[in-house]
Design a protein around this motif. Structure first.
Motif, mmCIF file in Angstrom:
data_model
loop_
_atom_site.group_PDB
_atom_site.id
_atom_site.type_symbol
_atom_site.label_atom_id
_atom_site.label_comp_id
_atom_site.label_asym_id
_atom_site.label_seq_id
_atom_site.Cartn_x
_atom_site.Cartn_y
_atom_site.Cartn_z
ATOM 1 N N ILE A 100 -33.949 -26.643 8.128
ATOM 2 C CA ILE A 100 -34.302 -25.228 7.949
ATOM 3 C C ILE A 100 -34.213 -24.829 6.484
ATOM 4 C CG2 ILE A 100 -33.471 -22.880 8.380
ATOM 5 C CD1 ILE A 100 -32.855 -23.829 11.279
ATOM 6 N N THR A 101 -33.117 -25.155 5.829
ATOM 7 C CA THR A 101 -32.946 -24.715 4.438
ATOM 8 C C THR A 101 -33.926 -25.388 3.486
ATOM 9 O OG1 THR A 101 -31.128 -26.301 4.158
ATOM 10 C CG2 THR A 101 -30.533 -24.024 4.677
ATOM 11 N N GLU A 102 -34.376 -26.606 3.823
ATOM 12 C CA GLU A 102 -35.360 -27.278 2.972
ATOM 13 C C GLU A 102 -36.712 -26.577 2.984
ATOM 14 O OE1 GLU A 102 -35.494 -31.270 4.450
ATOM 15 O OE2 GLU A 102 -33.635 -31.847 3.442
ATOM 16 N N ARG A 103 -37.044 -25.907 4.081
ATOM 17 C CA ARG A 103 -38.352 -25.244 4.208
ATOM 18 C C ARG A 103 -38.200 -23.779 4.609
ATOM 19 N NH1 ARG A 103 -42.857 -27.682 5.939
ATOM 20 N NH2 ARG A 103 -43.745 -25.789 5.129
ATOM 21 N N LEU A 104 -37.197 -23.126 4.095
ATOM 22 C CA LEU A 104 -36.927 -21.731 4.439
ATOM 23 C C LEU A 104 -38.107 -20.824 4.114
ATOM 24 C CD1 LEU A 104 -34.564 -20.288 5.722
ATOM 25 C CD2 LEU A 104 -33.687 -19.802 3.452
ATOM 26 N N ASP A 105 -38.854 -21.152 3.064
ATOM 27 C CA ASP A 105 -40.003 -20.341 2.671
ATOM 28 C C ASP A 105 -41.063 -20.283 3.768
ATOM 29 O OD1 ASP A 105 -40.408 -23.100 2.203
ATOM 30 O OD2 ASP A 105 -42.020 -22.685 0.781
ATOM 31 N N ALA A 106 -41.295 -21.390 4.470
ATOM 32 C CA ALA A 106 -42.293 -21.409 5.553
ATOM 33 C C ALA A 106 -41.852 -20.518 6.707
ATOM 34 C CB ALA A 106 -42.513 -22.836 6.048
ATOM 35 N N LEU A 107 -40.554 -20.450 6.950
ATOM 36 C CA LEU A 107 -40.048 -19.583 8.018
ATOM 37 C C LEU A 107 -40.098 -18.117 7.594
ATOM 38 C CD1 LEU A 107 -37.033 -21.750 9.255
ATOM 39 C CD2 LEU A 107 -39.277 -21.470 10.329
ATOM 40 N N GLU A 149 -42.200 -16.770 5.625
ATOM 41 C CA GLU A 149 -43.612 -16.389 5.682
ATOM 42 C C GLU A 149 -44.000 -15.953 7.099
ATOM 43 O OE1 GLU A 149 -47.647 -18.977 5.439
ATOM 44 O OE2 GLU A 149 -46.232 -19.257 3.797
ATOM 45 N N ARG A 150 -43.320 -16.486 8.093
ATOM 46 C CA ARG A 150 -43.608 -16.174 9.500
ATOM 47 C C ARG A 150 -42.623 -15.160 10.077
ATOM 48 N NH1 ARG A 150 -45.318 -20.953 8.019
ATOM 49 N NH2 ARG A 150 -47.267 -21.754 8.882
ATOM 50 N N ASP A 151 -41.935 -14.424 9.231
ATOM 51 C CA ASP A 151 -40.978 -13.387 9.641
ATOM 52 C C ASP A 151 -39.868 -13.925 10.537
ATOM 53 O OD1 ASP A 151 -42.398 -11.439 8.249
ATOM 54 O OD2 ASP A 151 -43.640 -10.945 9.972
ATOM 55 N N VAL A 152 -39.323 -15.089 10.180
ATOM 56 C CA VAL A 152 -38.243 -15.690 10.966
ATOM 57 C C VAL A 152 -36.903 -15.330 10.339
ATOM 58 C CG1 VAL A 152 -37.177 -17.867 11.695
ATOM 59 C CG2 VAL A 152 -39.658 -17.577 11.823
ATOM 60 N N ILE A 153 -35.949 -14.966 11.180
ATOM 61 C CA ILE A 153 -34.561 -14.783 10.777
ATOM 62 C C ILE A 153 -33.762 -15.844 11.521
ATOM 63 C CG2 ILE A 153 -34.132 -13.015 12.542
ATOM 64 C CD1 ILE A 153 -32.504 -12.729 9.177
ATOM 65 N N VAL A 154 -32.944 -16.594 10.812
ATOM 66 C CA VAL A 154 -32.154 -17.661 11.422
ATOM 67 C C VAL A 154 -30.767 -17.106 11.732
ATOM 68 C CG1 VAL A 154 -31.205 -19.981 11.126
ATOM 69 C CG2 VAL A 154 -33.433 -19.401 10.131
ATOM 70 N N ALA A 195 -28.956 -16.036 2.167
ATOM 71 C CA ALA A 195 -27.975 -15.196 2.852
ATOM 72 C C ALA A 195 -28.650 -14.086 3.661
ATOM 73 C CB ALA A 195 -27.008 -14.598 1.845
ATOM 74 N N GLU A 196 -29.816 -13.628 3.244
ATOM 75 C CA GLU A 196 -30.535 -12.592 3.981
ATOM 76 C C GLU A 196 -31.326 -13.175 5.138
ATOM 77 O OE1 GLU A 196 -32.872 -11.065 0.813
ATOM 78 O OE2 GLU A 196 -31.333 -9.675 0.138
ATOM 79 N N THR A 197 -31.707 -14.425 5.049
ATOM 80 C CA THR A 197 -32.535 -15.059 6.060
ATOM 81 C C THR A 197 -31.703 -15.798 7.108
ATOM 82 O OG1 THR A 197 -34.267 -15.317 4.410
ATOM 83 C CG2 THR A 197 -34.494 -16.627 6.390
#
Length: 152
Positions: free
Chosen positions: A70-77, A79-84, A30-32
């Motif tokens: 996206i949700t399957e690999r949210l951790d990788a995003l 880590e790169r300061d990505v907000i969806v 919810a935050e990402t």
């Protein structure tokens, strides 16, 4: 009676320890992932890399597939300061939609400085998105800075 107090104490400490761990935990989905009506691109300038996913309808198969990737690999995003940021309502004409002007399904990755890195009319795997981010000079500098901090 002592046994009852012991059980209640254990339960209380277990609960408070769990809450403390949750507060220091990784950001939640919810935050990402945010809807476009709750965000502006300006608020993330130099802080996050917005990945904006557009569709004309939340049932669009490309949108569904992209969000699943996206949700399957949210951790990788993260880590790169990505907000969806998601926008599936063209009639709402959000400021982000007016600025980026998508046609149907589209995702756009924006750098921390506000420039558009990529625009794609089809879903992309998180690995491909991560590679695009990792090629950026600012991301390379972040990685160098992080490794320098770890060595000290």
């Amino acid at each position: 009676m002592k046994r009852c107090i012991t059980l209640v104490s254990i339960g209380f400490f277990t609960l408070t320890a769990g809450l403390g761990a949750a507060q220091g935990a990784e950001p939640t989905e919810a935050e990402t992932i945010r809807p476009a009506d709750e965000a502006t691109l300006e608020e993330f300038l130099w802080i996050k890399r917005p990945l904006v996913v557009f569709a004309d309808n939340p049932a669009d198969p490309r949108y569904v597939q992209q969000m699943q990737l996206i949700t399957e690999r949210l951790d990788a995003l993260e880590e790169r300061d990505v907000i969806v940021i998601t926008d599936t309502d063209p009639s709402a004409r959000s400021p982000i939609r007016r600025k980026l002007r998508p046609r149907g399904f589209m995702f756009t990755l924006i750098a921390k400085d506000g420039t558009v890195i990529i625009r794609k009319p089809a879903p992309w795997d998180v690995r491909e998105i991560s590679r695009s981010i990792d090629k950026q000079p600012l991301r390379q500098q972040e990685v160098r800075d992080q490794h320098g901090t770890l060595q000290q």
